[in-house]
Design an enzyme around this catalytic site. Structure first.
Site, mmCIF file in Angstrom:
data_model
loop_
_atom_site.group_PDB
_atom_site.id
_atom_site.type_symbol
_atom_site.label_atom_id
_atom_site.label_comp_id
_atom_site.label_asym_id
_atom_site.label_seq_id
_atom_site.Cartn_x
_atom_site.Cartn_y
_atom_site.Cartn_z
ATOM 1 N N LYS A 67 0.820 -1.057 -0.061
ATOM 2 C CA LYS A 67 0.135 0.039 0.091
ATOM 3 C C LYS A 67 0.671 1.307 -0.009
ATOM 4 O O LYS A 67 0.293 2.407 0.025
ATOM 5 C CB LYS A 67 -0.799 -0.035 1.160
ATOM 6 C CG LYS A 67 -1.973 -1.126 1.215
ATOM 7 C CD LYS A 67 -2.788 -1.061 2.241
ATOM 8 C CE LYS A 67 -4.133 -2.130 2.433
ATOM 9 N NZ LYS A 67 -3.619 -3.501 2.418
ATOM 10 N N SER A 68 2.170 1.024 0.115
ATOM 11 C CA SER A 68 3.060 2.298 0.061
ATOM 12 C C SER A 68 2.874 3.326 -1.085
ATOM 13 O O SER A 68 2.977 4.443 -0.831
ATOM 14 C CB SER A 68 4.437 1.577 0.340
ATOM 15 O OG SER A 68 4.658 1.232 1.694
ATOM 16 N N LYS A 118 14.752 -6.700 5.090
ATOM 17 C CA LYS A 118 15.111 -5.843 6.297
ATOM 18 C C LYS A 118 16.410 -5.922 6.886
ATOM 19 O O LYS A 118 16.913 -4.967 7.313
ATOM 20 C CB LYS A 118 13.929 -5.716 7.210
ATOM 21 C CG LYS A 118 12.685 -5.086 6.613
ATOM 22 C CD LYS A 118 11.521 -5.034 7.779
ATOM 23 C CE LYS A 118 10.306 -4.171 7.324
ATOM 24 N NZ LYS A 118 9.373 -3.885 8.531
ATOM 25 N N ASN A 139 14.363 -0.524 7.302
ATOM 26 C CA ASN A 139 12.867 -0.486 6.509
ATOM 27 C C ASN A 139 13.037 0.942 5.734
ATOM 28 O O ASN A 139 11.974 0.791 4.599
ATOM 29 C CB ASN A 139 11.794 -0.599 7.358
ATOM 30 C CG ASN A 139 11.513 0.835 7.921
ATOM 31 O OD1 ASN A 139 12.172 1.285 8.509
ATOM 32 N ND2 ASN A 139 10.125 1.205 7.965
ATOM 33 N N GLY A 180 4.414 -12.549 19.042
ATOM 34 C CA GLY A 180 5.283 -12.826 17.710
ATOM 35 C C GLY A 180 6.539 -12.339 17.935
ATOM 36 O O GLY A 180 7.100 -11.511 18.827
ATOM 37 N N GLN A 307 5.005 4.893 9.935
ATOM 38 C CA GLN A 307 6.232 4.683 9.410
ATOM 39 C C GLN A 307 6.495 5.461 8.020
ATOM 40 O O GLN A 307 7.662 6.002 7.776
ATOM 41 C CB GLN A 307 6.613 3.299 9.471
ATOM 42 C CG GLN A 307 5.702 2.612 8.584
ATOM 43 C CD GLN A 307 6.216 2.383 7.134
ATOM 44 O OE1 GLN A 307 7.614 2.759 6.871
ATOM 45 N NE2 GLN A 307 5.402 2.162 6.099
#
Length: 334
Positions: A67-68, A118, A139, A180, A307
């Site tokens: 979606k960036s 990353k 990132n 996670g 971000q």
């Protein structure tokens, strides 16, 4: 940075052995609302030679779901910049060649880096900001004024952004249950530790969770088996008034194509905030269950937009126009 620094460069006339269009300009680009950039429109009116626009991009494998481009493209449109933001598919085998080629392109301002690169990009940049070095993940890469490539981590800032009003208050105690132990969890643990949280980190491998806490968080924290939180508990929580409690899904569980995250909300103290970093779908079962149990929620778009805003400034020298966040979210949800 002055807007004038973002002006385009003319492409030289085609000569023998020199293409008129650079290789990277054949790749998919984001043009907001399918309109030409301001520079292209001026060139069409004046009959000038075609102009090259500065650009940034997001890389990953896969990348089609990103979606960036929509986010950065929206801000480029709002500010009227002569710039583009693209999605570019880069495999692990091609990562080093990609970075080398972009170093030689003066129109390239940097890239966002997503899975699985990353950590792999770290030895390919010229220097790391301290936070990226501490987290062990990059990132965002951008070209510094001296021409060097700088690796940054804007995931920490993006994750903490929707919590800022809450964190500005004084608390007797702060605790976060983070579910996670992957790359996203590293940034989240580092960020929460800096904000004074006691962290319970849960993963399928508690030893891995313990090692991650030892590496990234000073003080007394706790590792747990993720399966523990799938079962109902009758634990009697103490008075949580004046405390700040978070439950964070930092795993890919709940993503489209993945099984849901097994979490029973009897493990969450009263007044906890549920935060899911998954963005596809935005409405996850984790969040739906949290609301059904009476908890406030934050979805993954909050971190994604946060971000991206931090990266946008490094790429284009302008602050992202955040007053349009409501419209941006509508576009992302469309």
């Amino acid at each position: 940075m002055a807007r004038g620094l973002l002006l385009r460069r003319r492409i030289p006339d085609r000569r023998s052995g020199r293409p008129a269009v650079r290789e990277h300009h054949g790749r998919p680009v984001h043009r907001p609302r399918h309109a030409a950039t301001p520079g292209a429109r001026r060139a069409a009116r004046t009959g000038c030679a075609r102009l090259v626009t500065i650009y940034a991009e997001v890389i990953g494998d896969p990348i089609a779901q990103s979606k960036s481009p929509l986010i950065h493209g929206f801000w480029i449109e709002q500010l009227g910049l002569d710039a583009e933001y693209r999605a570019h598919h880069v495999t692990s085998d091609n990562l080093a060649d990609y970075i080398a080629s972009r170093r030689e392109d003066p129109d390239w301002r940097g890239c966002n880096v997503t899975m699985p690169h990353k950590q792999a990009v770290i030895p390919l940049v010229d220097r790391l900001e301290p936070l990226a070095k501490r987290v062990g993940a990059v990132n965002t890469i951008h070209r510094a004024p001296d021409g060097k490539l700088v690796g940054r981590n804007t995931d920490v800032a993006g994750f903490l952004e929707p919590l800022r009003d809450r964190l500005a208050k004084q608390h007797y105690f702060r605790m976060a249950r983070v579910l996670g132990t992957g790359g996203a969890a590293r940034a989240i643990v580092a960020g929460l530790a800096r904000e004074g949280f006691t962290i319970v980190l849960a993963g399928r491998n508690p030893e891995k969770a313990g090692a991650l806490l030892s590496e990234l968080a000073e003080g007394e924290h706790h590792a747990a088996d993720l399966a523990h939180f799938a079962e109902t508990t009758d634990f009697d929580f103490d008075d949580r008034e004046g405390c700040c409690d978070l439950v964070v899904n930092a795993s890919p569980l709940g993503m489209r194509g993945q099984p849901p995250l097994p979490f029973d909300w009897s493990h969450a103290p009263p007044g906890s905030l549920a935060y899911d970093i998954v963005t596809d779908p935005v409405e996850t079962q984790f969040l739906a269950n949290a609301r059904a149990a009476g908890f406030e929620t934050i979805d993954g778009l909050a971190m994604l937009i946060g971000q991206a805003a931090a990266a946008f400034t490094h790429f284009f020298g302008e602050d992202a126009p955040r007053e349009g966040d409501a419209e941006l979210r509508e576009r992302l949800l469309a």
